[in-house]
Design a protein around this motif. Structure first.
Motif, PDB file in Angstrom:
ATOM      1  N   GLY A 270      -8.199   3.804   1.751  1.00  0.00           N
ATOM      2  CA  GLY A 270      -9.030   4.653   2.591  1.00  0.00           C
ATOM      3  C   GLY A 270      -8.902   4.380   4.073  1.00  0.00           C
ATOM      4  N   THR A 271      -8.197   3.322   4.464  1.00  0.00           N
ATOM      5  CA  THR A 271      -8.020   3.035   5.884  1.00  0.00           C
ATOM      6  C   THR A 271      -6.815   3.790   6.438  1.00  0.00           C
ATOM      7  N   ARG A 272      -6.807   3.960   7.741  1.00  0.00           N
ATOM      8  CA  ARG A 272      -5.706   4.634   8.424  1.00  0.00           C
ATOM      9  C   ARG A 272      -4.833   3.566   9.066  1.00  0.00           C
ATOM     10  N   VAL A 273      -3.533   3.626   8.796  1.00  0.00           N
ATOM     11  CA  VAL A 273      -2.656   2.543   9.211  1.00  0.00           C
ATOM     12  C   VAL A 273      -1.355   3.082   9.789  1.00  0.00           C
ATOM     13  N   VAL A 274      -0.677   2.200  10.522  1.00  0.00           N
ATOM     14  CA  VAL A 274       0.708   2.415  10.915  1.00  0.00           C
ATOM     15  C   VAL A 274       1.504   1.273  10.315  1.00  0.00           C
TER      16      VAL A 274
ATOM     17  N   GLY B 199      -0.560   6.923   8.448  1.00  0.00           N
ATOM     18  CA  GLY B 199      -1.355   7.741   7.537  1.00  0.00           C
ATOM     19  C   GLY B 199      -2.468   6.961   6.875  1.00  0.00           C
ATOM     20  N   VAL B 200      -3.131   7.597   5.913  1.00  0.00           N
ATOM     21  CA  VAL B 200      -4.263   7.005   5.204  1.00  0.00           C
ATOM     22  C   VAL B 200      -3.779   6.413   3.886  1.00  0.00           C
ATOM     23  N   VAL B 201      -4.218   5.194   3.603  1.00  0.00           N
ATOM     24  CA  VAL B 201      -3.848   4.507   2.377  1.00  0.00           C
ATOM     25  C   VAL B 201      -4.554   5.149   1.193  1.00  0.00           C
ATOM     26  N   GLU B 202      -3.775   5.616   0.214  1.00  0.00           N
ATOM     27  CA  GLU B 202      -4.366   6.272  -0.961  1.00  0.00           C
ATOM     28  C   GLU B 202      -4.173   5.470  -2.244  1.00  0.00           C
ATOM     29  N   ALA B 203      -3.395   4.404  -2.203  1.00  0.00           N
ATOM     30  CA  ALA B 203      -3.227   3.529  -3.363  1.00  0.00           C
ATOM     31  C   ALA B 203      -2.780   2.170  -2.875  1.00  0.00           C
ATOM     32  N   ALA B 204      -3.119   1.142  -3.655  1.00  0.00           N
ATOM     33  CA  ALA B 204      -2.785  -0.212  -3.246  1.00  0.00           C
ATOM     34  C   ALA B 204      -2.490  -1.066  -4.461  1.00  0.00           C
TER      35      ALA B 204
ATOM     36  N   VAL C  35       0.847  -1.187   0.000  1.00  0.00           N
ATOM     37  CA  VAL C  35       0.000   0.000   0.000  1.00  0.00           C
ATOM     38  C   VAL C  35       0.882   1.236   0.000  1.00  0.00           C
ATOM     39  N   ARG C  36       0.321   2.339  -0.476  1.00  0.00           N
ATOM     40  CA  ARG C  36       1.010   3.630  -0.368  1.00  0.00           C
ATOM     41  C   ARG C  36       0.124   4.539   0.452  1.00  0.00           C
ATOM     42  N   LEU C  37       0.695   5.132   1.469  1.00  0.00           N
ATOM     43  CA  LEU C  37      -0.088   5.984   2.351  1.00  0.00           C
ATOM     44  C   LEU C  37       0.424   7.419   2.317  1.00  0.00           C
ATOM     45  N   VAL C  38      -0.461   8.329   2.666  1.00  0.00           N
ATOM     46  CA  VAL C  38      -0.098   9.736   2.854  1.00  0.00           C
ATOM     47  C   VAL C  38       0.328   9.885   4.306  1.00  0.00           C
TER      48      VAL C  38
END
Length: 355
Positions: free
Chosen positions: A91-95, A77-82, A39-42
């Motif tokens: 759209g989920t928030r992850v560490v 942050g929030v996942v913006e691409a996978a 995943v790629r997160l912001v």
């Protein structure tokens, strides 16, 4: 979107290896699209680690680097691409820990799903960044690898640091007597405030004798060793019969990870065990072992541990120690302070540029 093109991020880039504040440059950096099960997160926050420093110097053999690269082992942050297989996380928030343990000092970060965990909205980004690695590593070390029991004695090194302070708290929760070793009287006081039964400045002479006096000569049952080097061999003189000496870090010099050397005499005649501890999750541990030689824990187990950690956080029974909060723009000064051991707890970076 399931797949995303690369994005232009803003990052602190190591243009060459060397002293972090001298080689890190803030500039645009292209972050690739996520691959399968990535995943790629912001990024909204991240913490600094001694392993980041070792990477920037180019001396961390476990994480080989080729400049220019973006350091950083953590991100929230929030996942913006996978990539394929990870679409349900958009759209989920992850560490998470970035792929290859690099890339966290950036507005966008690629992470493997295997090292990515959900973060509830009510948990602040700074809290999540400071909580993730310290409490997962300490949980694995103390509860699973060390089998720490109520009324046993636990020795924690670097106990005022991010991981050490987590270990002190989890040790107290387990009902153990906690001896904390810290570098200086101010850091020893931090450990006392966390509930350590005995806090010792290990830079002063005689700390081994103080530990043995505290245990009445019986020795410690579990040692959580985050330092290595001479501290490790000194700890050998404090171990009790059947004790478990957990090797979990080398803050005194990462080169020991591949070149550590000690006389096994004390271990043999002291009747205690050396136990390795590394925070690694995988959906396919056998495949990772065959590929890398490492032995991870199942991610499904890590998810359960994460739920327990979040529950304890919500109940107020644990809290990550954040010794310093800094803006993204001030990262080089902060990493200098970490390298000089002028910090305690975790150094957390926030206020990242808007994307």
């Amino acid at each position: 979107m399931a797949m995303g093109k690369s994005v232009a991020a803003e990052a602190w880039v190591a243009e060459r290896t060397g002293k972090p504040s001298e080689v890190l440059v803030r500039r645009a950096f292209e972050v690739r699209e996520p691959g399968p099960n990535e995943v790629r997160l912001v990024n909204e926050a991240f913490s600094l680690n001694f392993n980041d420093i070792d990477c920037i110097y180019g001396r961390y053999a476990t994480v080989p680097v080729s400049p220019p690269f973006v350091p950083g082992m953590e991100a929230v942050g929030v996942v913006e691409a996978a990539g394929p297989g990870a679409e349900d996380l958009i759209g989920t928030r992850v560490v998470g820990i970035p792929t290859g343990a690099l890339g966290g000092y950036s507005t966008h970060v690629v992470c493997p799903v295997s090292m990515t965990l959900l973060v509830p909205e009510h948990v602040a980004g700074e809290t999540a960044a400071a909580m993730h690695y310290p409490f997962h590593l300490s949980w694995l070390g103390l509860y699973e690898r060390g089998k720490l029991q109520r009324d046993e004695t636990l020795l924690v090194t670097a106990a005022a640091g991010g991981v050490g302070s987590a270990a002190v708290q989890l040790g107290r929760l387990a009902g153990a007597r906690v001896i904390a070793l810290a570098g200086g009287p101010e850091k020893a006081e931090v450990c006392r405030e966390l509930g350590a039964d005995l806090a010792i400045d290990y830079r002063a002479e005689g700390w081994v004798e103080k530990v043995n006096e505290f245990t009445g000569g019986d020795g410690v049952d579990v040692a959580f060793d985050l330092v290595g080097g001479q501290v490790t061999t000194d700890i050998f003189r404090t171990m009790g019969f059947g004790g478990r000496h957990l090797i979990a870090g080398y803050s005194s010099g990462i080169e020991q990870e591949h070149n550590a050397s000690f006389d096994p005499w004390r271990m043999v005649y002291g009747n205690f065990s050396l136990v390795g501890v590394a925070h690694l999750y995988s959906d396919d541990p056998v495949a990772q072992w065959r590929r890398t030689g490492t032995r991870p824990t199942l991610r499904s187990h890590g998810i359960k541990v994460h739920a327990d950690i979040l529950r304890l956080l919500d109940e107020g029974k644990i809290a990550p120690v954040i010794g310093r909060r800094v803006d993204f723009a001030d990262l080089p000064d902060a990493i200098d302070a970490l390298e000089a051991r002028n910090t305690h707890g975790k150094v957390v970076v926030g206020n990242l540029p808007a994307v």
